[in-house]
Design a protein around this motif. Structure first.
Motif, PDB file in Angstrom:
ATOM      1  N   ASP A 245       1.190  -1.268   0.015  1.00 15.21           N
ATOM      2  CA  ASP A 245      -0.284   0.197  -0.094  1.00 15.21           C
ATOM      3  C   ASP A 245       1.023   1.094  -0.681  1.00 15.21           C
ATOM      4  O   ASP A 245       0.268   2.579  -0.613  1.00 15.21           O
ATOM      5  CB  ASP A 245      -1.083   0.467   1.025  1.00 15.21           C
ATOM      6  CG  ASP A 245      -2.080  -1.020   1.092  1.00 15.21           C
ATOM      7  OD1 ASP A 245      -2.001  -1.359  -0.035  1.00 15.21           O
ATOM      8  OD2 ASP A 245      -2.700  -0.768   1.988  1.00 15.21           O
ATOM      9  N   VAL A 490      -8.178  -1.836  -5.768  1.00 14.18           N
ATOM     10  CA  VAL A 490      -8.264  -3.420  -5.144  1.00 14.18           C
ATOM     11  C   VAL A 490      -9.303  -3.808  -5.917  1.00 14.18           C
ATOM     12  O   VAL A 490      -9.314  -5.160  -6.519  1.00 14.18           O
ATOM     13  CB  VAL A 490      -9.126  -3.820  -3.656  1.00 14.18           C
ATOM     14  CG1 VAL A 490      -8.057  -3.625  -2.467  1.00 14.18           C
ATOM     15  CG2 VAL A 490     -10.582  -3.043  -3.696  1.00 14.18           C
ATOM     16  N   GLN A 608      -9.343   6.401   5.347  1.00 19.63           N
ATOM     17  CA  GLN A 608      -8.235   5.368   5.899  1.00 19.63           C
ATOM     18  C   GLN A 608      -9.047   4.234   4.830  1.00 19.63           C
ATOM     19  O   GLN A 608      -8.414   3.773   4.477  1.00 19.63           O
ATOM     20  CB  GLN A 608      -8.662   5.097   7.183  1.00 19.63           C
ATOM     21  CG  GLN A 608      -7.861   5.784   8.061  1.00 19.63           C
ATOM     22  CD  GLN A 608      -8.379   7.203   8.511  1.00 19.63           C
ATOM     23  OE1 GLN A 608      -9.437   7.444   7.872  1.00 19.63           O
ATOM     24  NE2 GLN A 608      -8.366   7.964   8.923  1.00 19.63           N
ATOM     25  N   GLU A 609     -10.377   4.544   4.496  1.00 17.09           N
ATOM     26  CA  GLU A 609     -11.113   3.346   3.393  1.00 17.09           C
ATOM     27  C   GLU A 609     -10.637   3.320   2.138  1.00 17.09           C
ATOM     28  O   GLU A 609     -10.088   3.003   1.371  1.00 17.09           O
ATOM     29  CB  GLU A 609     -12.981   3.586   3.468  1.00 17.09           C
ATOM     30  CG  GLU A 609     -13.352   3.058   5.373  1.00 17.09           C
ATOM     31  CD  GLU A 609     -15.074   2.930   5.470  1.00 17.09           C
ATOM     32  OE1 GLU A 609     -15.573   2.563   4.753  1.00 17.09           O
ATOM     33  OE2 GLU A 609     -15.418   4.506   5.386  1.00 17.09           O
ATOM     34  N   LYS A 611      -7.695   4.830   1.161  1.00 19.76           N
ATOM     35  CA  LYS A 611      -6.361   4.215   0.499  1.00 19.76           C
ATOM     36  C   LYS A 611      -6.263   2.798   0.572  1.00 19.76           C
ATOM     37  O   LYS A 611      -5.445   2.109   0.144  1.00 19.76           O
ATOM     38  CB  LYS A 611      -5.525   4.791   2.241  1.00 19.76           C
ATOM     39  CG  LYS A 611      -4.049   4.216   2.646  1.00 19.76           C
ATOM     40  CD  LYS A 611      -3.482   4.852   3.777  1.00 19.76           C
ATOM     41  CE  LYS A 611      -1.869   4.131   2.971  1.00 19.76           C
ATOM     42  NZ  LYS A 611      -0.824   4.052   4.430  1.00 19.76           N
ATOM     43  N   LYS A 612      -6.980   1.825   1.092  1.00 20.31           N
ATOM     44  CA  LYS A 612      -7.536   1.241   0.930  1.00 20.31           C
ATOM     45  C   LYS A 612      -8.216   0.271   0.617  1.00 20.31           C
ATOM     46  O   LYS A 612      -7.490  -0.527  -0.706  1.00 20.31           O
ATOM     47  CB  LYS A 612      -8.505   0.277   2.680  1.00 20.31           C
ATOM     48  CG  LYS A 612      -8.182  -1.047   3.191  1.00 20.31           C
ATOM     49  CD  LYS A 612      -8.875  -1.227   4.789  1.00 20.31           C
ATOM     50  CE  LYS A 612      -9.775  -1.956   4.180  1.00 20.31           C
ATOM     51  NZ  LYS A 612     -10.979  -2.700   5.459  1.00 20.31           N
ATOM     52  N   ARG A 615      -5.365   2.573  -3.229  1.00 18.30           N
ATOM     53  CA  ARG A 615      -3.763   2.120  -2.461  1.00 18.30           C
ATOM     54  C   ARG A 615      -3.476   2.862  -3.916  1.00 18.30           C
ATOM     55  O   ARG A 615      -2.388   2.995  -4.202  1.00 18.30           O
ATOM     56  CB  ARG A 615      -3.024   0.732  -2.739  1.00 18.30           C
ATOM     57  CG  ARG A 615      -4.083  -0.062  -2.064  1.00 18.30           C
ATOM     58  CD  ARG A 615      -3.848  -1.261  -1.736  1.00 18.30           C
ATOM     59  NE  ARG A 615      -4.378  -2.179  -3.629  1.00 18.30           N
ATOM     60  CZ  ARG A 615      -4.068  -3.583  -3.800  1.00 18.30           C
ATOM     61  NH1 ARG A 615      -2.848  -4.565  -2.978  1.00 18.30           N
ATOM     62  NH2 ARG A 615      -3.899  -3.893  -4.607  1.00 18.30           N
ATOM     63  N   PHE A 651     -15.222  -3.193   2.407  1.00 16.76           N
ATOM     64  CA  PHE A 651     -14.648  -1.823   2.069  1.00 16.76           C
ATOM     65  C   PHE A 651     -14.431  -0.810   2.256  1.00 16.76           C
ATOM     66  O   PHE A 651     -14.587   0.350   2.281  1.00 16.76           O
ATOM     67  CB  PHE A 651     -13.621  -2.342   1.041  1.00 16.76           C
ATOM     68  CG  PHE A 651     -13.146  -3.505   0.632  1.00 16.76           C
ATOM     69  CD1 PHE A 651     -11.308  -2.839   0.428  1.00 16.76           C
ATOM     70  CD2 PHE A 651     -12.977  -4.424  -0.477  1.00 16.76           C
ATOM     71  CE1 PHE A 651     -10.113  -3.624   0.742  1.00 16.76           C
ATOM     72  CE2 PHE A 651     -11.914  -5.052  -0.126  1.00 16.76           C
ATOM     73  CZ  PHE A 651     -10.837  -4.992   0.152  1.00 16.76           C
ATOM     74  N   ASN A 652     -15.829  -0.779   1.212  1.00 12.84           N
ATOM     75  CA  ASN A 652     -17.108   1.386   0.880  1.00 12.84           C
ATOM     76  C   ASN A 652     -18.665   1.117   1.226  1.00 12.84           C
ATOM     77  O   ASN A 652     -18.430   2.341   0.893  1.00 12.84           O
ATOM     78  CB  ASN A 652     -16.557   1.776  -0.316  1.00 12.84           C
ATOM     79  CG  ASN A 652     -16.412   0.868  -1.205  1.00 12.84           C
ATOM     80  OD1 ASN A 652     -16.878   0.236  -1.114  1.00 12.84           O
ATOM     81  ND2 ASN A 652     -15.821   1.476  -2.353  1.00 12.84           N
ATOM     82  N   ASN A 687      -5.049  -8.948  -2.766  1.00 14.40           N
ATOM     83  CA  ASN A 687      -5.751  -7.900  -2.435  1.00 14.40           C
ATOM     84  C   ASN A 687      -6.977  -7.987  -3.201  1.00 14.40           C
ATOM     85  O   ASN A 687      -7.659  -7.413  -2.890  1.00 14.40           O
ATOM     86  CB  ASN A 687      -5.072  -7.287  -2.998  1.00 14.40           C
ATOM     87  CG  ASN A 687      -3.878  -6.531  -1.425  1.00 14.40           C
ATOM     88  OD1 ASN A 687      -4.306  -6.165  -0.402  1.00 14.40           O
ATOM     89  ND2 ASN A 687      -2.803  -6.601  -1.725  1.00 14.40           N
TER      90      ASN A 687
END
Ligand SMILES: Cc1cc2nc3c(=O)[nH]c(=O)nc-3n(C[C@H](O)[C@H](O)[C@H](O)COP(=O)(O)O)c2cc1C
Ligand code: SF4
Length: 814
Positions: A245, A490, A608-609, A611-612, A615, A651-652, A687
């Motif tokens: 990441d 992802v 934060q999300e 970024k997850k 990426r 995830f979102n 991922n």
């Protein structure tokens, strides 16, 4: 002394006057003469005193003024210092007093200049023959060599702007010539040794990057060999660099105080994901805001390069060598020679031997550490992409870098500035893409015939954009002018093999050429549909006049430097433009000219999300996205703007309130919500998505209904407008598109071009068309004139099985 002379002269003077008036002329004259002598002497002394005093003042001031601005990095003085200067307090960090060398306007006292000289001497001594006394000291002290607190510099994140960036020496006009012996001794200097006890206790990270799988396999071989070293306290950890990441988590910060890195890498003379890793290391090295030697915190590192010395003799393992250089430059200390293995002539056996020797060294051979020596940094900085003909030998540490210095300087500069093609014809990415039906246009663009285009040609339905906006799928061309992207989402199926970069760094193709070749390629793919069962003659004929261009496909179209010109060319041909961007390039977004519809992907509601999910490559990815939203609300508010949300369960899909904050910020015309979809499984991608991440239609509906309720609670005028249930896609629209109680989410394309011919001074409200009944939310959105083909039970079962076997990724994110 001054006081005595003055008093005596005055007394003699008075006695002389008294005797003179008393008639004692001769005695008086003697006394006057003595007075004269004493007076003159006294004056001389006074003058001498006066001269000394002002000379003392500047010394005092100078002492006060000489506050060294170097900081730990020595940036205040600019330029690079000698490596040893950091041991010396003043000017001790990187930069030292070297600023003067680079014409830095900086007044330095003698003491500083002297210290530079001393440093030079010191460094010479250190790098050539070590003073026995020094050696003794090191021998006693080496256990503390990896003391993090002692060796690591605190990051200078807030270093003021006056601190210059580290300037690559290749830009420096002056070059210090060194004799060959000097070079070999100074390029990489041996530092200390490290105890086997420490090595065996270390946390070993095996990093790898692989395009075609050989390097991944090699990394696993290394892992297996190390597992055989029973004395190792911890199991090695295997990590894919392309999946990280944030590279800085490992190459600016380090995971633990005992980390030991083994970096296994291929080399490619064409664009590949590894370039991004190299680019990041290089950027970090030149970034003065960062700690000068972040990787000094490591116990050590080594590099294993895989390549092909027969086909690329000049560039054999060049990227592995470059990584070795940059890790050293960032403070890493090499504990084991760089391995360079030709996969054509040697292969897995040699990898095993190298790993085996490395394992032996960990337990039996207390290694000497080799570290970067700044005093000869030119050799590194000017290292070419391809060089070295060194073979593995005992002195490999030296040989590697020696070769760099010894190479032809013309070749160096040529290679330093060499601009690659993004997807060269001989690259694995090219092979991968063409295998999957992509037509590569020039060196950085691609087209692919969309399955909805085929479906509509066969009367089997259109894509969701038909229901939501009136796009004709059979006349739609899916294209990207940039196969590279600045995120690694992802749900992107191509992640791991696509070029990634924050900026454009490749050859640029002309927009006219791209469009012409893209249309030809698209039409050639349409031609292949001739004779396919069910193809409708009228639709087939019309398909040879493309009417829409979806600028998305894969990659980031806005990265292409001539994107505006390209869009203009589309419009000249009356091809509407649907531009999707990833909200990471605010400047480019600000400058985008008129498009038919402008999308910004909002892949997650919080930092934060995001970024997850995405990426992103940029560290300030969140700020970039927020800036893009502001641009949508202001500069680009005349456009038909759309927020695109791709829902990925787990995830979102949680934070509706934060999504609403973003809508409130950008106030787009539409919010297009789409559940992520699948196609095919992918091995090795830890991922990628699994079945559990794909939302059902009901879940998407629940999401949008809650979302709209929240927007309305905030008095934001948004409602559910249209849908395409088949694609799990729902459109939320601003209420101003509901004219007299009827939704107008469709586009009047003819009107758009008509207006554009006059000027681009119009808004989205000027080319609206009524949304048909069948497309409205709740009516499914299946376009009339098509025949619904229900998937067979068996197909579904097969798909489920496939999904269970591996992770699946979404196909079309546009
Ligand atoms: C297009 C292409 C370019 C390559 N360029 C180089 C190169 O410049 N230097 C080199 O030593 N090997 C080069 N190679 C060989 C690869 O580095 C080698 O095959 C490696 O094992 C590939 O690792 P991977 O399967 O993990 O991607 C190249 C291979 C290909 C297909
Ligand atoms: S908009 Fe996208 S999905 Fe729809 S037809 Fe065009 S390329 Fe295919």
């Amino acid at each position: 002394m001054t006081f005595n002379n003055q008093t005596t002269a005055t007394v003699i003077g008075f006695i002389g006057i008294y005797l003179y008036f008393g008639g004692r002329f001769s005695i008086a004259l003697v006394l006057f003469f003595s007075y004269g002598i004493l007076y003159t002497e006294n004056k001389k002394l006074e003058n001498a005193d006066n001269k000394i005093k002002p000379a003392q003042e500047p010394l005092k001031t100078e002492k006060k003024k000489h506050v060294c601005m170097c900081g730990k990095n020595g940036g205040g003085c600019g330029g690079k210092s000698k490596s040893d200067t950091k041991k010396k307090g003043c000017c001790g960090g990187k930069g030292g007093c070297g600023g003067l060398k680079h014409g830095h306007n900086h007044t330095h006292s003698d003491s500083c200049a002297r210290s530079e000289k001393n440093d030079e001497n010191h460094s010479n001594t250190n790098s050539t023959q070590q003073n026995p006394k020094d050696v003794d000291e090191l021998a006693v002290d080496f256990t503390g060599a990896f003391n993090t607190a002692e060796n690591s510099h605190k990051p200078l994140k807030k270093l003021p702007k006056i601190v210059p960036k580290r300037i690559p020496k290749r830009f420096s006009a002056e070059k210090k010539k060194k004799s060959p012996t000097e070079k070999s001794d100074r390029l990489i200097k041996s530092a200390l040794t490290v105890s086997n006890e420490k090595l065996l206790k270390s946390d070993i990270y095996i990093f790898y990057s692989s395009l075609q799988g050989a390097t991944e396999k090699a990394a696993r071989i290394v892992e297996n060999e190390l597992m055989k070293v029973t004395e190792l306290e911890k199991k090695p950890i295997l990590m894919n660099l392309d999946e990280l990441d944030n590279i800085d988590d490992y190459f600016v910060d380090v995971p633990t105080e005992n980390s030991l890195y083994v970096i296994v890498l291929p080399s490619y003379d064409v664009d590949c994901p590894l370039d991004y890793f190299l680019q990041t290391l290089e950027e970090n090295f030149y970034d003065q805001r960062l700690d000068a030697y972040p990787l000094r915190k490591l116990v050590g590192y080594t590099v294993l390069g895989l390549g092909d010395s027969e086909s690329w003799p000049e560039k054999f393992c060049y990227q592995a060598k470059k990584v070795d250089q940059f890790v050293a430059k960032l403070g890493g200390r090499r504990v084991f020679p760089v391995g360079k293995i030709c996969m054509k002539t040697s292969g897995n056996g040699e990898i095993k031997s190298w790993a085996n020797l490395f394992g032996e060294m960990l337990k039996e051979d207390e290694p000497i550490l080799y570290e970067y020596d700044e005093t000869v940094s030119d050799a590194y900085d000017e290292s070419p992409d391809g060089e070295s003909n060194s073979d593995n030998n005992d002195n490999e540490q030296l040989a590697d870098v020696e070769d760099l210095a010894g190479s032809d300087s013309n070749k160096c500069s040529k290679n330093s500035y060499e601009i690659k093609q993004m997807v060269a014809k001989n690259s694995p990415t090219y092979k991968n893409l063409t295998k999957q039906g992509y037509k590569i246009i020039g060196s950085h663009s691609g087209v692919k015939i969309c399955r909805w285009t085929k479906n509509e040609l066969r009367g089997r339905g259109s894509c969701y954009k038909k229901s939501l906006f009136n796009i004709s799928s059979s006349r739609c061309m899916e294209l990207t002018p940039s196969l590279a992207c600045s995120s690694k989402c992802v749900f992107c199926w191509r992640h791991g093999t696509n070029p990634v970069s924050k900026n454009w760094r490749w050859e640029i193709d002309e927009p006219e050429d791209i469009l012409e070749s893209a249309l030809n390629a698209h039409y050639s793919m349409i031609k292949q549909m001739r004779g396919v069962p069910g193809v409708m003659a009228d639709r087939f004929a019309n398909a040879f006049k493309v009417a829409h261009c979806a600028l998305s496909l894969v990659g980031e179209p806005i990265l292409y430097p001539h994107i505006n010109k390209f869009i203009e060319l589309l419009h000249e041909k009356e091809i509407s433009s649907f531009l999707v961007c990833n909200a990471q390039h605010p400047e480019a977004l600000r400058n985008i000219g008129k498009v038919t519809q402008l999308y910004v992907s909002i892949d997650a509601p919080t930092k934060q999300e995001l970024k997850k999910v995405d990426r992103p490559l940029y560290k300030d990815f969140w700020e970039r996205m927020i800036e893009c939203l502001d641009i949508i609300k202001t500069v680009q508010s005349h456009q038909r703007t759309v927020f695109r949300l791709t829902l990925v369960k787990g995830f979102n899909m949680g934070d509706i309130s934060s999504y609403s904050d973003l809508v409130e910020r950008g106030l787009p015309c539409f919010i297009e919500v789409k559940g992520a979809t699948f196609s095919g499984a992918s091995k090795n991608d830890v991922n990628s998505l699994t079945m559990q991440n794909i939302p059902y239609n009901e879940e998407c509906k629940k999401f949008v209904e809650d979302f709209v309720a929240e927007l309305q609670r905030r008095r934001l005028p948004y409602e559910l407008a249209a849908e395409h249930a088949h694609s799990n896609c729902i459109l939320i629209a601003n209420s101003r598109f509901k004219i007299n109680g009827e939704w107008h989410t469709h586009i009047a394309f003819d009107k758009f071009f008509e207006l554009l011919k006059k000027s681009d001074d119009f808004t989205y409200m000027d080319y609206l068309e009524k949304t048909p009944e069948w497309a409205l939310y709740g009516n499914g959105g299946f376009a009339p004139g098509n025949e619904r083909v229900i998937r067979k039970e068996e197909k579904l079962k097969k798909k489920l099985l496939k999904e269970q076997q591996g992770s699946l990724k979404s196909q079309e994110t546009h």
